[in-house]
Write a protein that holds these residues in place. Sequence first.
Motif, PDB file in Angstrom:
ATOM      1  N   ASP A  82      -7.815 107.990   4.060  1.00  0.00           N
ATOM      2  CA  ASP A  82      -7.788 109.262   3.363  1.00  0.00           C
ATOM      3  C   ASP A  82      -6.351 109.722   3.110  1.00  0.00           C
ATOM      4  N   VAL A  83      -6.183 110.642   2.223  1.00  0.00           N
ATOM      5  CA  VAL A  83      -4.856 111.142   1.873  1.00  0.00           C
ATOM      6  C   VAL A  83      -4.160 111.692   3.119  1.00  0.00           C
ATOM      7  N   GLY A  84      -2.902 111.297   3.292  1.00  0.00           N
ATOM      8  CA  GLY A  84      -2.117 111.713   4.449  1.00  0.00           C
ATOM      9  C   GLY A  84      -2.087 110.682   5.562  1.00  0.00           C
ATOM     10  N   GLN A  85      -3.026 109.746   5.539  1.00  0.00           N
ATOM     11  CA  GLN A  85      -3.117 108.688   6.557  1.00  0.00           C
ATOM     12  C   GLN A  85      -2.014 107.665   6.366  1.00  0.00           C
ATOM     13  N   THR A  86      -1.407 107.213   7.442  1.00  0.00           N
ATOM     14  CA  THR A  86      -0.420 106.146   7.389  1.00  0.00           C
ATOM     15  C   THR A  86      -1.138 104.819   7.586  1.00  0.00           C
ATOM     16  N   ILE A  87      -0.870 103.860   6.697  1.00  0.00           N
ATOM     17  CA  ILE A  87      -1.514 102.554   6.780  1.00  0.00           C
ATOM     18  C   ILE A  87      -0.468 101.442   6.764  1.00  0.00           C
ATOM     19  N   ALA A  88      -0.858 100.306   7.323  1.00  0.00           N
ATOM     20  CA  ALA A  88      -0.056  99.084   7.225  1.00  0.00           C
ATOM     21  C   ALA A  88      -0.799  98.173   6.267  1.00  0.00           C
ATOM     22  N   PHE A  89      -0.071  97.600   5.316  1.00  0.00           N
ATOM     23  CA  PHE A  89      -0.707  96.714   4.350  1.00  0.00           C
ATOM     24  C   PHE A  89       0.231  95.574   3.999  1.00  0.00           C
ATOM     25  N   GLU A  90      -0.362  94.513   3.473  1.00  0.00           N
ATOM     26  CA  GLU A  90       0.432  93.355   3.084  1.00  0.00           C
ATOM     27  C   GLU A  90       0.801  93.467   1.610  1.00  0.00           C
ATOM     28  N   TYR A  91       2.078  93.214   1.323  1.00  0.00           N
ATOM     29  CA  TYR A  91       2.553  93.250  -0.055  1.00  0.00           C
ATOM     30  C   TYR A  91       3.615  92.169  -0.214  1.00  0.00           C
ATOM     31  N   ASN A  92       3.357  91.212  -1.069  1.00  0.00           N
ATOM     32  CA  ASN A  92       4.285  90.092  -1.318  1.00  0.00           C
ATOM     33  C   ASN A  92       4.724  89.398  -0.031  1.00  0.00           C
ATOM     34  N   GLY A  93       3.788  89.193   0.874  1.00  0.00           N
ATOM     35  CA  GLY A  93       4.078  88.481   2.110  1.00  0.00           C
ATOM     36  C   GLY A  93       4.730  89.314   3.194  1.00  0.00           C
ATOM     37  N   ALA A  94       4.978  90.586   2.928  1.00  0.00           N
ATOM     38  CA  ALA A  94       5.595  91.473   3.922  1.00  0.00           C
ATOM     39  C   ALA A  94       4.575  92.510   4.379  1.00  0.00           C
ATOM     40  N   ILE A  95       4.761  93.022   5.579  1.00  0.00           N
ATOM     41  CA  ILE A  95       3.921  94.114   6.064  1.00  0.00           C
ATOM     42  C   ILE A  95       4.669  95.419   5.813  1.00  0.00           C
ATOM     43  N   VAL A  96       4.003  96.336   5.128  1.00  0.00           N
ATOM     44  CA  VAL A  96       4.591  97.617   4.750  1.00  0.00           C
ATOM     45  C   VAL A  96       3.791  98.722   5.428  1.00  0.00           C
ATOM     46  N   VAL A  97       4.469  99.740   5.936  1.00  0.00           N
ATOM     47  CA  VAL A  97       3.807 100.901   6.528  1.00  0.00           C
ATOM     48  C   VAL A  97       4.196 102.113   5.708  1.00  0.00           C
ATOM     49  N   HIS A  98       3.236 102.646   4.960  1.00  0.00           N
ATOM     50  CA  HIS A  98       3.462 103.811   4.103  1.00  0.00           C
ATOM     51  C   HIS A  98       2.273 104.755   4.214  1.00  0.00           C
ATOM     52  N   ARG A  99       2.452 105.953   3.693  1.00  0.00           N
ATOM     53  CA  ARG A  99       1.428 106.991   3.743  1.00  0.00           C
ATOM     54  C   ARG A  99       0.618 106.999   2.443  1.00  0.00           C
ATOM     55  N   ILE A 100      -0.690 107.207   2.565  1.00  0.00           N
ATOM     56  CA  ILE A 100      -1.558 107.349   1.391  1.00  0.00           C
ATOM     57  C   ILE A 100      -1.316 108.726   0.780  1.00  0.00           C
TER      58      ILE A 100
END
Length: 78
Positions: A1-19
């Motif tokens: 949901d909006v405001g949640q911080t998630i970890a996701f894969e992007y171009n082989g890297a793990i990124v931690v950003h907020r929705i």
Amino acid sequence: DVGQTIAFEYNGAIVVHRIIEKVETTNGIYAYRTKGDNNEAPDPNLVSSSQVLGKHILTIKFIGFPSVYLQEFLTKNK
């Protein structure tokens, strides 16, 4: 949901950003628009649910302090 911080894969890297937005794509499938807290602009690509590796669920304040104190103690007493 909006405001949640998630970890996701992007171009082989793990990124931690907020929705910052939940976007409905084709056939009622949702994707997420994300943004780093210190970035001025949102990420250029949407994140699909299949890219999500995890989400932030718990913060334990000051948990790293004992190791900092121990390291300082060991450094001073060499």
